[in-house]
Structures are given as structure tokens and as C-alpha cells.
Design a protein around this motif. Structure first.
Motif, mmCIF file in Angstrom:
data_model
loop_
_atom_site.group_PDB
_atom_site.id
_atom_site.type_symbol
_atom_site.label_atom_id
_atom_site.label_comp_id
_atom_site.label_asym_id
_atom_site.label_seq_id
_atom_site.Cartn_x
_atom_site.Cartn_y
_atom_site.Cartn_z
ATOM 1 N N PRO A 7 0.822 -1.234 0.000
ATOM 2 C CA PRO A 7 0.000 0.000 0.000
ATOM 3 C C PRO A 7 0.848 1.273 0.000
ATOM 4 O O PRO A 7 0.448 2.299 -0.569
ATOM 5 C CB PRO A 7 -0.802 -0.101 1.314
ATOM 6 N N ASP A 8 2.061 1.231 0.588
ATOM 7 C CA ASP A 8 2.882 2.453 0.632
ATOM 8 C C ASP A 8 3.699 2.655 -0.649
ATOM 9 O O ASP A 8 4.521 3.565 -0.741
ATOM 10 C CB ASP A 8 3.818 2.428 1.852
ATOM 11 N N GLY A 9 3.458 1.814 -1.668
ATOM 12 C CA GLY A 9 4.147 1.997 -2.954
ATOM 13 C C GLY A 9 5.431 1.203 -3.076
ATOM 14 O O GLY A 9 6.002 1.092 -4.163
ATOM 15 N N SER A 10 5.915 0.645 -1.966
ATOM 16 C CA SER A 10 7.133 -0.183 -2.055
ATOM 17 C C SER A 10 6.754 -1.571 -2.590
ATOM 18 O O SER A 10 5.564 -1.892 -2.719
ATOM 19 C CB SER A 10 7.809 -0.295 -0.686
ATOM 20 N N THR A 11 7.752 -2.376 -2.913
ATOM 21 C CA THR A 11 7.439 -3.704 -3.450
ATOM 22 C C THR A 11 7.909 -4.795 -2.491
ATOM 23 O O THR A 11 8.863 -4.616 -1.745
ATOM 24 C CB THR A 11 8.143 -3.939 -4.805
ATOM 25 N N ALA A 12 7.218 -5.928 -2.561
ATOM 26 C CA ALA A 12 7.625 -7.096 -1.782
ATOM 27 C C ALA A 12 7.805 -8.254 -2.742
ATOM 28 O O ALA A 12 7.173 -8.298 -3.807
ATOM 29 C CB ALA A 12 6.560 -7.435 -0.752
ATOM 30 N N ALA A 13 8.692 -9.192 -2.382
ATOM 31 C CA ALA A 13 8.899 -10.376 -3.227
ATOM 32 C C ALA A 13 7.925 -11.463 -2.799
ATOM 33 O O ALA A 13 7.754 -11.716 -1.610
ATOM 34 C CB ALA A 13 10.335 -10.855 -3.064
ATOM 35 N N LYS A 14 7.271 -12.099 -3.787
ATOM 36 C CA LYS A 14 6.323 -13.177 -3.472
ATOM 37 C C LYS A 14 6.765 -14.442 -4.185
ATOM 38 O O LYS A 14 6.980 -14.432 -5.401
ATOM 39 C CB LYS A 14 4.921 -12.743 -3.937
ATOM 40 N N ASP A 15 6.905 -15.500 -3.429
ATOM 41 C CA ASP A 15 7.351 -16.794 -3.949
ATOM 42 C C ASP A 15 6.329 -17.350 -4.961
ATOM 43 O O ASP A 15 5.143 -17.421 -4.662
ATOM 44 C CB ASP A 15 7.484 -17.741 -2.732
ATOM 45 N N THR A 16 6.810 -17.727 -6.148
ATOM 46 C CA THR A 16 5.898 -18.298 -7.156
ATOM 47 C C THR A 16 5.814 -19.817 -7.054
ATOM 48 O O THR A 16 5.124 -20.449 -7.853
ATOM 49 C CB THR A 16 6.397 -17.990 -8.581
ATOM 50 N N GLU A 17 6.557 -20.390 -6.121
ATOM 51 C CA GLU A 17 6.654 -21.849 -5.930
ATOM 52 C C GLU A 17 7.597 -22.511 -6.933
ATOM 53 O O GLU A 17 7.936 -23.673 -6.784
ATOM 54 C CB GLU A 17 5.275 -22.564 -5.994
ATOM 55 N N ALA A 18 7.999 -21.787 -7.986
ATOM 56 C CA ALA A 18 8.959 -22.380 -8.941
ATOM 57 C C ALA A 18 10.339 -22.401 -8.286
ATOM 58 O O ALA A 18 10.708 -21.459 -7.573
ATOM 59 C CB ALA A 18 8.992 -21.558 -10.219
ATOM 60 N N ARG A 19 11.096 -23.484 -8.526
ATOM 61 C CA ARG A 19 12.413 -23.631 -7.889
ATOM 62 C C ARG A 19 13.485 -23.871 -8.946
ATOM 63 O O ARG A 19 13.247 -24.531 -9.951
ATOM 64 C CB ARG A 19 12.434 -24.827 -6.919
ATOM 65 N N THR A 20 14.687 -23.332 -8.673
ATOM 66 C CA THR A 20 15.836 -23.576 -9.543
ATOM 67 C C THR A 20 17.014 -23.907 -8.640
ATOM 68 O O THR A 20 17.067 -23.432 -7.507
ATOM 69 C CB THR A 20 16.211 -22.291 -10.323
ATOM 70 N N LYS A 21 17.946 -24.698 -9.155
ATOM 71 C CA LYS A 21 19.152 -24.977 -8.367
ATOM 72 C C LYS A 21 20.345 -24.312 -9.024
ATOM 73 O O LYS A 21 20.589 -24.505 -10.217
ATOM 74 C CB LYS A 21 19.395 -26.488 -8.280
ATOM 75 N N LEU A 22 21.085 -23.543 -8.226
ATOM 76 C CA LEU A 22 22.329 -22.940 -8.725
ATOM 77 C C LEU A 22 23.482 -23.755 -8.173
ATOM 78 O O LEU A 22 23.651 -23.815 -6.953
ATOM 79 C CB LEU A 22 22.501 -21.515 -8.195
ATOM 80 N N PRO A 23 24.277 -24.381 -9.012
ATOM 81 C CA PRO A 23 25.442 -25.085 -8.460
ATOM 82 C C PRO A 23 26.480 -24.074 -7.968
ATOM 83 O O PRO A 23 26.984 -23.276 -8.758
ATOM 84 C CB PRO A 23 25.976 -25.895 -9.661
ATOM 85 N N VAL A 24 26.719 -24.067 -6.675
ATOM 86 C CA VAL A 24 27.730 -23.162 -6.090
ATOM 87 C C VAL A 24 28.470 -23.922 -4.986
ATOM 88 O O VAL A 24 27.928 -24.844 -4.388
ATOM 89 C CB VAL A 24 27.109 -21.867 -5.487
ATOM 90 N N ASP A 25 29.705 -23.534 -4.724
ATOM 91 C CA ASP A 25 30.457 -24.182 -3.644
ATOM 92 C C ASP A 25 30.711 -23.253 -2.463
ATOM 93 O O ASP A 25 31.342 -23.627 -1.483
ATOM 94 C CB ASP A 25 31.787 -24.759 -4.167
ATOM 95 N N THR A 26 30.221 -22.017 -2.581
ATOM 96 C CA THR A 26 30.358 -21.061 -1.484
ATOM 97 C C THR A 26 29.134 -20.150 -1.510
ATOM 98 O O THR A 26 28.651 -19.795 -2.589
ATOM 99 C CB THR A 26 31.633 -20.193 -1.668
#
Ligand SMILES: Cc1cc2nc3c(=O)[nH]c(=O)nc-3n(C[C@H](O)[C@H](O)[C@H](O)COP(=O)(O)OP(=O)(O)OC[C@H]3O[C@@H](n4cnc5c(N)ncnc54)[C@H](O)[C@@H]3O)c2cc1C
Length: 464
Positions: free
Chosen positions: A280-299
Motif C-alpha cells: 500500500p505504501d508503494g514499495s514492493t515485496a517479493a512473493k514466492d511463485t513456488e517455482a524452484r531452480t538450483k544454482l550449483p555453487v560451492d560457497t
């Protein structure tokens, strides 16, 4: 015994300049600092190669410590489970205490796998590469693909370290992961310029096209033209060519799980794809879409801000240490500590700097906050009864009686001299002494030398 001295917990920029303000008002200031050296994040957070800025700040800090009515007790951690409790400090009869101990807690997201090897909080990682004991000698190994969560200056400092300056670095790619879009970028233009040569223009363009429509739905322009113009000017140059290792961005993505490999180290980061919603104050929030991805990372490094150390012993509120409510003037900073269980100010207790507002502002802001917090304490003390604060010598004896090895102003001068000697004899690294024992040994060696040379001894007057 003194009439009324003011204690300051923490000798970062806020604490040091609070002490200066107190001393200039003619009141003795007693600094209690967890680290041997003063400076806090100005010493152990600011990027190691910002030499000019760091040495300028060191000079300013030294000048404050030279004031005869500023007393220093380094290597003393205040808090219920630490070296001295707030009750111990009260027993030394300060007229007021200004808490300037920064934000030492680390923010975690409570994700599955958060404790596996290779997952770090940004501040700990930064303390490590700036060689603050004990982080200096702890394992903060990084690998080939590093995800950094957050889009502030600290995230960019870490990327810079991994891409350019870490000794023996093997990083091939740093991925900045952000839950919202490019409109929420918080890093400064000056900071990104250290690493923007490592961006791949085509890859960043593709990433922006991937999230563009989702951003447009909340009125945000994530077109490459606009984002390059606002944040990545170098990429506008048609002659731009990327240099390895790679820096990339992943927008509208929140970490949901950390997946370890057979070696017990993080092998992948699971992320949720987000939509943006308008508040309502014009800022944005992130909403989970349920879609998932895996990023291969070691750190994986969380650069999402810090929180206050709840073990200190001050009452906690929603935003950290609890301060007096001020609903009529919500924008006005409040320095007085508030006890929500009795709905009252805790008399003579103040917070300043990052201990008042975690992870907020640069050194200049912390300095100002320290000074204003100190003014509040000075005002309070002027109308306070005589507390009979112990003298610096008495305080040092009390602390030593607890078995603590205290670092006073003479010790700091001896340590500085030992560092100078190490540099003169060819030391080229960041710090000649990166653990507390080595620093104590260096102080002891210098003291012995000083004692065997009367003329030098005359120059270094022992003082707390
Ligand atoms: C990675 C990073 C990079 C930064 N780079 C810049 C930059 O380039 N330029 C800039 O202007 N600003 C920079 N900043 C911000 C700047 O460092 C802060 O604004 C400033 O240091 C905050 O000052 P402070 O005194 O409130 O807290 P801190 O600097 O955190 O100081 C807290 C002090 O309290 C002591 N302490 C902690 N706990 C206790 C305890 N329990 N008992 C006793 N003592 C305790 C610590 O030893 C420390 O000395 C950076 C910050 C970070 C994290």
C-alpha cells in the motif's frame, strides 16, 4: 575516585567519537573494546585496499585516544556470557554508559543446510579478509562459484575481494542473488566500478530480459538501457569487453535451501522464483511463485545486514536494542535505552552508531551518531548525583583481578611500534600480527625493549 565518568562500550567510529565528545565536555571517558585494536569496522570492515581512507581514520582515532581524559580498555568483551557483564560495569560506578558496540549478530534466514561448510555471514567473511582475530585464522575457504545474497556495498566489496584481490583466489564466477529486481540495487556507483569489467553484457542483458515483464507489472523499468544507465554505465560503451573471472546477477530469486555435496560442503543453492507485489505504501515485496531452480555453487555468503548481539544484556525490541518509543516523531533518532517490561527508560543507558541502528550508514554517519549519543549522556550526567566513578587505575585492577589481559593506551603504542618495525624489516602483508597471542607477544617484546632504553621509556608514558 572521580565524580562522574562515562563508560563507552565499543571503540568503533561511534564509540571513539562519543568518547571525544565526552572528554571535550571535561568528563572522563572510559572505552571498553572487544578487540585489541580500536576502529571496529573502520579498521576491520572497510576494504583492505582503501589505504588512504583507513590511515586517515586511524590518525583521527589516535588523536582521540591521546586525550588525557580518554581511557582505553581493549580486549574486554562486555555481555552476559563474555568477559564482563553490564552489572560488572555498573559496579565500577559510571554515571552513564553509551553502548556503541555495533551490530555483531549475523542475520540468517533459517534455511535447511545453513550450517554446512562454505556458508558464511558477510561480516564474518569480511572480518576474515581484514584479519580480525579470531576470524583471521578461521576457515573461510571459497571455491570456484560463489553466490552472494544481497545487492548492497558489502556484497560488492566481497565480490571485489573474490574476483580481484583474495590471495590464491580460484573464483571463476560470483553470482549476486537478489530477491527483488534491479530497481532495488543499493550499491554505490563508485563501488561497482571496481568490478563492472567482470560483467558479461550479453548475460546481464538476458537476465534483465528474463525479469523485465515481472518488474513492469509493478511499474519498474528493468530494461537493459535503463539499468545500464542507472547502475552499469561502463556497459553502455560499445567497445566494452568483459574480463574474467565473471560477475553475474540473478534477480527475483530468494534462497530456499542449501544442498550439501558428499564432502559436506555446499554443492548447490535452491532458489525460489519471485513475483513482485506492490505494498500500500508503494514499495514492493517479493512473493514466492513456488517455482524452484538450483544454482550449483560451492560457497554462499549472506550479505543481508547484521543484527544486534542479544547476549550483551540490553533489552531487545523488534529492531534490535530497545529504545524509547517516539510515535509522534518517528523519524527522530532516539538514543535512550527502553525497558519494555517496565515501560520506562533505563536511566543513564544510551545506544549510538550501529548499536542504535544496525548496518546503517558510513563512518561519517556513525561518528555523528556517536557524538549525538554522547551529548545525550553528557546532558544526563550534568544533572546526575555524584556516582564516584572508579579511576582508570582502579578499573584496570578490577578487570585484571578477573584474569583479563587488558590492552591500554601504552600497549597500543607498543603494538604500533612493533608493526612499524615489522614493516621496516620487509613485512608486506596486511597485518604482521593476525592473532591475539601474536599481538600480546609483540607488545611484551616492545615493552622489554622500552624498559631497557630509558630515553624511549620517557617518550612512551604508560597510561590507560
Ligand atoms: C564490509 C563493510 C565495508 C564498509 N566500508 C565502508 C567504507 O568504505 N566507507 C565508509 O565510510 N563506511 C564503510 N562501512 C561502514 C562503517 O564501517 C560503519 O559505518 C562504522 O564502522 C559503524 O561504526 P560503529 O562504531 O557503530 O560500529 P563498529 O564499527 O562495528 O564498531 C563496534 C565496536 O564495538 C566493539 N564491540 C563489539 N561488541 C562488543 C562487546 N560486546 N563489548 C565490547 N566491545 C564490543 C568492536 O570491537 C568494535 O570496535 C563498511 C561496513 C562494512 C560492514
Amino acid at each position: 575516585m572521580l565524580m562522574n565518568g562515562i563508560f563507552v562500550v565499543g571503540a568503533g567510529p561511534a564509540g571513539i567519537f562519543a568518547a571525544r565528545q565526552i572528554a571535550l565536555a571535561g568528563i572522563d571517558a572510559f572505552l571498553f573494546n572487544r578487540d585489541i585494536k580500536p576502529g571496529g569496522l573502520a579498521e576491520y570492515g572497510i576494504y583492505p585496499l582503501k589505504d588512504k581512507m583507513k590511515s586517515g581514520l586511524r590518525k583521527q582515532f589516535s588523536k582521540v585516544l591521546e586525550l588525557p581524559n580518554v581511557h582505553y580498555f581493549g580486549h574486554v568483551q562486555v555481555g552476559a556470557p563474555y568477559d564482563v557483564t553490564i552489572a560488572d560495569l555498573d559496579a565500577m560506578r559510571p554515571a552513564a554508559i553509551v553502548f556503541s558496540n555495533g551490530a555483531q549478530g549475523t542475520k540468517k534466514l533459517g534455511l535447511p543446510g545453513e550450517d554446512v561448510k562454505g556458508v558464511y555471514a558477510a561480516k564474518d567473511f569480511v572480518y576474515h579478509y581484514n584479519q580480525l582475530p579470531p576470524y583471521a585464522t578461521m576457515d573461510f575457504s571459497s571455491g570456484k562459484r560463489v553466490a552472494v545474497i544481497g545487492m548492497g556495498n558489502v556484497a560488492i566489496d566481497i565480490a571485489r575481494w573474490l574476483l580481484l584481490d583474495a590471495p590464491g583466489r580460484e573464483t571463476g564466477e560470483v553470482i549476486i542473488v537478489a530477491r527483488r529486481g534491479p530497481s532495488e540495487i543499493k550499491f554505490d556507483k563508485k563501488e561497482i566500478e571496481y568490478v563492472d569489467r567482470h560483467l558479461d553484457r550479453d548475460q546481464l542483458t538476458q537476465e534483465l530480459e528474463r525479469v523485465r515483464e515481472r518488474c513492469a507489472r509493478v511499474g519498474q523499468d528493468a530494461s537493459p538501457e535503463t539499468v545500464f544507465e542507472n547502475h552499469f554505465r561502463r556497459l553502455k560503451d560499445p567497445a566494452f569487453t568483459s574480463v574474467p573471472p565473471r560477475l553475474s546477477f540473478r534477480f527475483l530469486s530468494s534462497p530456499t535451501a542449501i544442498l550439501p555435496g558428499d564432502n559436506g560442503r555446499i554443492a548447490a543453492l535452491e532458489i525460489a522464483e519471485n513475483e513482485l507485489v506492490l505494498r500500500p505504501d508503494g514499495s514492493t515485496a517479493a512473493k514466492d511463485t513456488e517455482a524452484r531452480t538450483k544454482l550449483p555453487v560451492d560457497t554462499l555468503i549472506f550479505a543481508i545486514g547484521d543484527k544486534h548481539d542479544a547476549q550483551l544484556g540490553l533489552p531487545m525490541g523488534k529492531e534490535g536494542y530497545s529504545t524509547r518509543p517516539n510515535p509522534d516523531r518517528p523519524a527522530e533518532p532516539v538514543f535512550e535505552v527502553w525497558d519494555p517490561t517496565i515501560n520506562a527508560v533505563l536511566p543513564g543507558r544510551f545506544v549510538s552508531g550501529w548499536a542504535r541502528q544496525a548496518s546503517t550508514g558510513l563512518v561519517g554517519i556513525a561518528r555523528h551518531d556517536g557524538e549525538v549519543g554522547a551529548n545525550k549522556a553528557i546532558e544526563y550526567v550534568k544533572s546526575a548525583a555524584d556516582h564516584g566513578t572508579l579511576s582508570a587505575q582502579e578499573i584496570q585492577s578490577r578487570l585484571e583481578a578477573k584474569g583479563l589481559r587488558i590492552v591500554n593506551k601504552l600497549d597500543l603504542a607498543l603494538l604500533a611500534r612493533a608493526e612499524e618495525r615489522a614493516r621496516e624489516s620487509g613485512w608486506l602483508g596486511l597485518r604482521p600480527f593476525s592473532d591475539n597471542d601474536a599481538m600480546f607477544q609483540a607488545i611484551d617484546r616492545e615493552r622489554e625493549q622500552m624498559q631497557s632504553s630509558t630515553s624511549e621509556g620517557d617518550r612512551l608514558v604508560p597510561t590507560t
